[in-house]
Structures are given as structure tokens and as C-alpha cells.
Design a protein around this motif. Structure first.
Motif, PDB file in Angstrom:
ATOM      1  N   PRO A   1       8.502  -6.435  11.632  1.00 58.68           N
ATOM      2  CA  PRO A   1       7.807  -6.330  12.925  1.00 58.68           C
ATOM      3  C   PRO A   1       6.368  -5.840  12.793  1.00 58.68           C
ATOM      4  CG  PRO A   1      10.033  -5.471  13.097  1.00 58.68           C
ATOM      5  CD  PRO A   1       9.793  -5.738  11.639  1.00 58.68           C
ATOM      6  N   ALA A   2       6.141  -4.908  11.852  1.00 58.77           N
ATOM      7  CA  ALA A   2       4.783  -4.389  11.687  1.00 58.77           C
ATOM      8  C   ALA A   2       3.831  -5.478  11.212  1.00 58.77           C
ATOM      9  CB  ALA A   2       4.788  -3.234  10.689  1.00 58.77           C
ATOM     10  N   ALA A   3       4.285  -6.329  10.296  1.00 62.09           N
ATOM     11  CA  ALA A   3       3.439  -7.413   9.791  1.00 62.09           C
ATOM     12  C   ALA A   3       3.145  -8.427  10.891  1.00 62.09           C
ATOM     13  CB  ALA A   3       4.116  -8.097   8.604  1.00 62.09           C
ATOM     14  N   VAL A   4       4.151  -8.739  11.700  1.00 59.31           N
ATOM     15  CA  VAL A   4       3.966  -9.685  12.802  1.00 59.31           C
ATOM     16  C   VAL A   4       2.964  -9.131  13.807  1.00 59.31           C
ATOM     17  CG1 VAL A   4       5.099 -10.843  14.735  1.00 59.31           C
ATOM     18  CG2 VAL A   4       6.276 -10.659  12.523  1.00 59.31           C
TER      19      VAL A   4
ATOM     20  N   GLN B   1      -1.402   2.472  16.559  1.00 60.94           N
ATOM     21  CA  GLN B   1      -0.730   3.614  15.933  1.00 60.94           C
ATOM     22  C   GLN B   1       0.729   3.293  15.623  1.00 60.94           C
ATOM     23  OE1 GLN B   1      -1.143   7.281  18.103  1.00 60.94           O
ATOM     24  NE2 GLN B   1       0.021   8.474  16.619  1.00 60.94           N
ATOM     25  N   ASN B   2       1.403   2.637  16.549  1.00 59.11           N
ATOM     26  CA  ASN B   2       2.801   2.251  16.323  1.00 59.11           C
ATOM     27  C   ASN B   2       2.909   1.232  15.181  1.00 59.11           C
ATOM     28  OD1 ASN B   2       5.704   2.109  17.180  1.00 59.11           O
ATOM     29  ND2 ASN B   2       5.127  -0.013  17.591  1.00 59.11           N
ATOM     30  N   THR B   3       1.945   0.302  15.130  1.00 61.40           N
ATOM     31  CA  THR B   3       1.955  -0.706  14.070  1.00 61.40           C
ATOM     32  C   THR B   3       1.724  -0.062  12.708  1.00 61.40           C
ATOM     33  OG1 THR B   3       1.064  -2.353  15.616  1.00 61.40           O
ATOM     34  CG2 THR B   3       0.899  -2.855  13.277  1.00 61.40           C
ATOM     35  N   LEU B   4       0.793   0.877  12.630  1.00 62.56           N
ATOM     36  CA  LEU B   4       0.529   1.562  11.378  1.00 62.56           C
ATOM     37  C   LEU B   4       1.731   2.396  10.935  1.00 62.56           C
ATOM     38  CD1 LEU B   4      -3.163   2.777  11.907  1.00 62.56           C
ATOM     39  CD2 LEU B   4      -2.376   0.767  10.678  1.00 62.56           C
ATOM     40  N   ASP B   5       2.357   3.046  11.901  1.00 59.50           N
ATOM     41  CA  ASP B   5       3.516   3.873  11.591  1.00 59.50           C
ATOM     42  C   ASP B   5       4.635   3.029  10.979  1.00 59.50           C
ATOM     43  OD1 ASP B   5       5.152   6.059  11.412  1.00 59.50           O
ATOM     44  OD2 ASP B   5       5.764   6.034  13.507  1.00 59.50           O
ATOM     45  N   GLN B   6       4.944   1.923  11.634  1.00 62.78           N
ATOM     46  CA  GLN B   6       5.972   1.028  11.101  1.00 62.78           C
ATOM     47  C   GLN B   6       5.495   0.351   9.813  1.00 62.78           C
ATOM     48  OE1 GLN B   6       7.361  -1.782  14.008  1.00 62.78           O
ATOM     49  NE2 GLN B   6       7.716  -0.229  15.584  1.00 62.78           N
TER      50      GLN B   6
ATOM     51  N   ASP C   1      -8.958  -2.949   8.390  1.00 64.30           N
ATOM     52  CA  ASP C   1      -8.550  -3.028   6.986  1.00 64.30           C
ATOM     53  C   ASP C   1      -7.073  -2.662   6.831  1.00 64.30           C
ATOM     54  OD1 ASP C   1     -11.054  -3.814   6.204  1.00 64.30           O
ATOM     55  OD2 ASP C   1     -11.697  -1.809   5.582  1.00 64.30           O
ATOM     56  N   ALA C   2      -6.637  -1.621   7.539  1.00 59.73           N
ATOM     57  CA  ALA C   2      -5.239  -1.197   7.455  1.00 59.73           C
ATOM     58  C   ALA C   2      -4.307  -2.279   7.999  1.00 59.73           C
ATOM     59  CB  ALA C   2      -5.042   0.110   8.223  1.00 59.73           C
ATOM     60  N   LEU C   3      -4.701  -2.904   9.101  1.00 60.78           N
ATOM     61  CA  LEU C   3      -3.885  -3.974   9.666  1.00 60.78           C
ATOM     62  C   LEU C   3      -3.815  -5.166   8.709  1.00 60.78           C
ATOM     63  CD1 LEU C   3      -5.055  -3.861  13.401  1.00 60.78           C
ATOM     64  CD2 LEU C   3      -2.861  -3.104  12.485  1.00 60.78           C
ATOM     65  N   ARG C   4      -4.926  -5.475   8.055  1.00 60.05           N
ATOM     66  CA  ARG C   4      -4.928  -6.579   7.089  1.00 60.05           C
ATOM     67  C   ARG C   4      -4.007  -6.269   5.900  1.00 60.05           C
ATOM     68  NH1 ARG C   4     -10.648  -6.347   8.179  1.00 60.05           N
ATOM     69  NH2 ARG C   4     -11.259  -8.041   9.582  1.00 60.05           N
ATOM     70  N   ASP C   5      -4.013  -5.006   5.463  1.00 62.85           N
ATOM     71  CA  ASP C   5      -3.138  -4.622   4.350  1.00 62.85           C
ATOM     72  C   ASP C   5      -1.668  -4.772   4.729  1.00 62.85           C
ATOM     73  OD1 ASP C   5      -5.229  -4.035   2.649  1.00 62.85           O
ATOM     74  OD2 ASP C   5      -5.328  -1.922   3.230  1.00 62.85           O
TER      75      ASP C   5
ATOM     76  N   THR D   1      -0.693   1.614   0.275  1.00 60.75           N
ATOM     77  CA  THR D   1       0.154   2.406   1.180  1.00 60.75           C
ATOM     78  C   THR D   1      -0.540   3.711   1.563  1.00 60.75           C
ATOM     79  OG1 THR D   1       2.128   1.487   0.120  1.00 60.75           O
ATOM     80  CG2 THR D   1       2.422   3.458   1.469  1.00 60.75           C
ATOM     81  N   GLN D   2      -1.184   4.360   0.606  1.00 62.09           N
ATOM     82  CA  GLN D   2      -1.886   5.610   0.888  1.00 62.09           C
ATOM     83  C   GLN D   2      -3.054   5.395   1.846  1.00 62.09           C
ATOM     84  OE1 GLN D   2      -2.945   7.088  -3.002  1.00 62.09           O
ATOM     85  NE2 GLN D   2      -0.969   8.134  -3.298  1.00 62.09           N
ATOM     86  N   LYS D   3      -3.758   4.299   1.647  1.00 61.93           N
ATOM     87  CA  LYS D   3      -4.910   4.021   2.528  1.00 61.93           C
ATOM     88  C   LYS D   3      -4.465   3.797   3.960  1.00 61.93           C
ATOM     89  CE  LYS D   3      -7.136   0.110   2.170  1.00 61.93           C
ATOM     90  NZ  LYS D   3      -8.010  -0.985   1.680  1.00 61.93           N
ATOM     91  N   VAL D   4      -3.383   3.048   4.153  1.00 67.23           N
ATOM     92  CA  VAL D   4      -2.856   2.823   5.495  1.00 67.23           C
ATOM     93  C   VAL D   4      -2.349   4.138   6.093  1.00 67.23           C
ATOM     94  CG1 VAL D   4      -1.083   1.625   6.845  1.00 67.23           C
ATOM     95  CG2 VAL D   4      -2.258   0.427   4.993  1.00 67.23           C
ATOM     96  N   ASP D   5      -1.688   4.953   5.265  1.00 67.15           N
ATOM     97  CA  ASP D   5      -1.175   6.248   5.724  1.00 67.15           C
ATOM     98  C   ASP D   5      -2.314   7.171   6.140  1.00 67.15           C
ATOM     99  OD1 ASP D   5       0.816   8.027   6.359  1.00 67.15           O
ATOM    100  OD2 ASP D   5       1.013   8.818   4.315  1.00 67.15           O
ATOM    101  N   GLN D   6      -3.421   7.136   5.431  1.00 70.04           N
ATOM    102  CA  GLN D   6      -4.580   7.957   5.775  1.00 70.04           C
ATOM    103  C   GLN D   6      -5.189   7.521   7.103  1.00 70.04           C
ATOM    104  OE1 GLN D   6      -7.155   7.617   2.383  1.00 70.04           O
ATOM    105  NE2 GLN D   6      -5.919   8.991   1.100  1.00 70.04           N
ATOM    106  N   THR D   7      -5.243   6.212   7.303  1.00 72.15           N
ATOM    107  CA  THR D   7      -5.759   5.708   8.581  1.00 72.15           C
ATOM    108  C   THR D   7      -4.854   6.137   9.721  1.00 72.15           C
ATOM    109  OG1 THR D   7      -6.692   3.770   7.464  1.00 72.15           O
ATOM    110  CG2 THR D   7      -6.447   3.639   9.849  1.00 72.15           C
ATOM    111  N   LEU D   8      -3.545   6.068   9.512  1.00 71.33           N
ATOM    112  CA  LEU D   8      -2.584   6.516  10.520  1.00 71.33           C
ATOM    113  C   LEU D   8      -2.783   7.988  10.842  1.00 71.33           C
ATOM    114  CD1 LEU D   8      -0.061   6.200  12.290  1.00 71.33           C
ATOM    115  CD2 LEU D   8       1.326   6.560  10.229  1.00 71.33           C
ATOM    116  N   ALA D   9      -3.010   8.802   9.813  1.00 76.27           N
ATOM    117  CA  ALA D   9      -3.224  10.236  10.022  1.00 76.27           C
ATOM    118  C   ALA D   9      -4.482  10.490  10.855  1.00 76.27           C
ATOM    119  CB  ALA D   9      -3.328  10.947   8.676  1.00 76.27           C
TER     120      ALA D   9
END
Length: 242
Positions: free
Chosen positions: A187-190, A130-135, A173-177, A150-158
Motif C-alpha cells: 500500500p505504501a508503494a501504491v 506522514q502515513n505513507t512514510l510510516d508504512q 525523494d523519500a516517496l520515490r525511494d 531505509t534510514q533516509k526515509v525514516d529520517q524524513t518521517l522523523a
């Protein structure tokens, strides 16, 4: 890493090329059906052992056992089919090859992928992801990443925030994006790359562990053929008469 994997594959293919040069001695000593039993046992043990390997030396040793096992599988199966079903001719060889490729492409490979995804997903922790997706969302926006990504990652975070669970498939998938589209130094990519590597390593090992159990079926089938041959006085090729 990928480089080490390529080296192991090159080593394995070289080893099999050398061993197949001496295939005649192995077949004479163990008989064709006996060789199939031994191959199934070694291939299963090698694949299972690979799923527990933790360093390069262990990987090479386990891979050696595996490659020795699979080395004689294909040529011996073709030889047994040719000698036991001589009237089958080229059609029998084609059917054997076709079913073999179909089993790998339609059953084994998808099975390994599903197992890897299932167990890899289990390595993710809700708070960390959750922290990784947020960042990651912020990093994607700052990097002007494609809007749909960006929208797809944001939806997963939600979804994660609302349910406190990680959706299967969408999480990876969100982490890969994030790892692909966010700046590599972010930091989020790392963190996304780290989480994916951990999941891929564990999932891959578990897929080896599960698929290795299929060797039991081969051991039973080839073992029955070997015992039948032994009871009949040894392996004998069928002769076409008339």
C-alpha cells in the motif's frame, strides 16, 4: 503517460517537418521579422494552453499551436542573422547557436525544474505523506531494502512528525525511494506512486505556465525589429559592399 508523450513528440516533429517544407510561402507573406513575431505569439499561447490541458484532444490541439509557433523559429533566426549581419559568417551562426543552447540548458531547463519541484511539493498533504512514510519504512525493512535508503526515509518521517511540515526535496525523494524499493503491491508503494504522479502532473503544468511568459520578451524584441523594418519600407537584407 510516457507513451502518449512520445506520440505527441513524434506528431510535433512530423508536423514541423511538413510546415518547414512550405517555409518559403510563409516568409514571403509575413517577412522574416514578422514571422518571428508570429512564432513567439503562437509558441507562448500553445505552451500556456498546454498547462491547462486536461485530456488528449486538448493536448493535441495545444501542442499543434505550440509546434506551429516553434517550427520556424530556429531557421528564421539563422536566416535573419545571416542577412542582417552578413560579415559575421560562420562565427555569427556559431555564437547564435551557442547562446541558444546555453539559454535552454543553463536557464530554461533548470527554471522549469525548480518551478515543477516547487508547485509539485504543494500538492502533498502532511497527514497523507506522514502515513505513507510510516508504512513505507516498514515495507522497506520487510523487503530488505538498502539500509541507507531505509534510514533516509525514516529520517524524513522523523522530521515530518517533529515539525508537522514536509521538507522540500526530501519529501519527494523519500516517496520515490518507497515507490522504487518497496514491493510494488505494498500500500505504501501504491500511495507513494500516486502522490508523485499528482505532484509531477501539477508541477509540469505550472512549469509550462511560467516559461510561457518568457515569450513576452521575444514578442517585444521581435516586434521592435518588425516595426523598424516596416517604418523603413519593409524587410531588407544587408549587402556587403566593396
Amino acid at each position: 503517460g510516457a507513451g502518449a508523450g512520445i506520440l505527441v513528440l513524434a506528431y510535433g516533429n512530423g508536423l514541423m517537418a511538413v510546415l518547414r517544407y512550405f517555409a518559403g510561402h510563409a516568409i514571403e507573406r509575413f517577412s522574416p521579422t514578422g514571422m518571428l513575431v508570429i512564432s513567439a505569439v503562437l509558441a507562448g499561447i500553445g505552451l500556456l494552453a498546454l498547462s491547462f490541458a486536461t485530456n488528449v484532444i486538448m493536448v493535441v490541439v495545444c501542442a499543434t499551436v505550440f509546434y506551429v509557433g516553434v517550427c520556424y523559429f530556429w531557421p528564421t533566426m539563422l536566416g535573419v542573422a545571416a542577412e542582417r549581419v552578413p560579415r559575421g559568417g560562420a562565427l555569427a551562426m556559431a555564437l547564435l547557436g551557442g547562446w541558444g543552447m546555453a539559454a535552454v540548458g543553463l536557464i530554461t531547463t533548470p527554471l522549469m525544474g525548480n518551478v515543477a519541484d516547487h508547485y509539485g511539493h504543494k500538492t502533498f498533504e502532511v497527514a497523507v505523506v506522514q502515513n505513507t512514510l510510516d508504512q513505507g519504512v516498514d515495507a522497506l525493512r520487510n523487503a530488505d531494502a538498502p539500509q541507507d535508503i531505509t534510514q533516509k526515509v525514516d529520517q524524513t518521517l522523523a522530521t515530518v512528525a517533529a515539525t508537522n511540515t514536509l521538507p522540500m526535496g526530501d519529501t519527494a525523494d523519500a516517496l520515490r525511494d518507497i515507490a522504487k524499493y518497496a514491493p510494488q503491491e505494498a500500500p505504501a508503494a501504491v500511495q507513494a506512486t500516486t502522490e508523485l504522479k499528482k505532484a509531477d502532473d501539477f508541477g509540469g503544468k505550472m512549469s509550462f505556465r511560467w516559461v510561457s511568459s518568457l515569450s513576452i520578451i521575444l514578442i517585444v524584441v521581435f516586434g521592435a525589429l518588425y516595426l523598424k523594418d516596416k517604418a523603413a519600407g519593409g524587410y531588407k537584407a544587408e549587402q556587403i559592399s566593396g
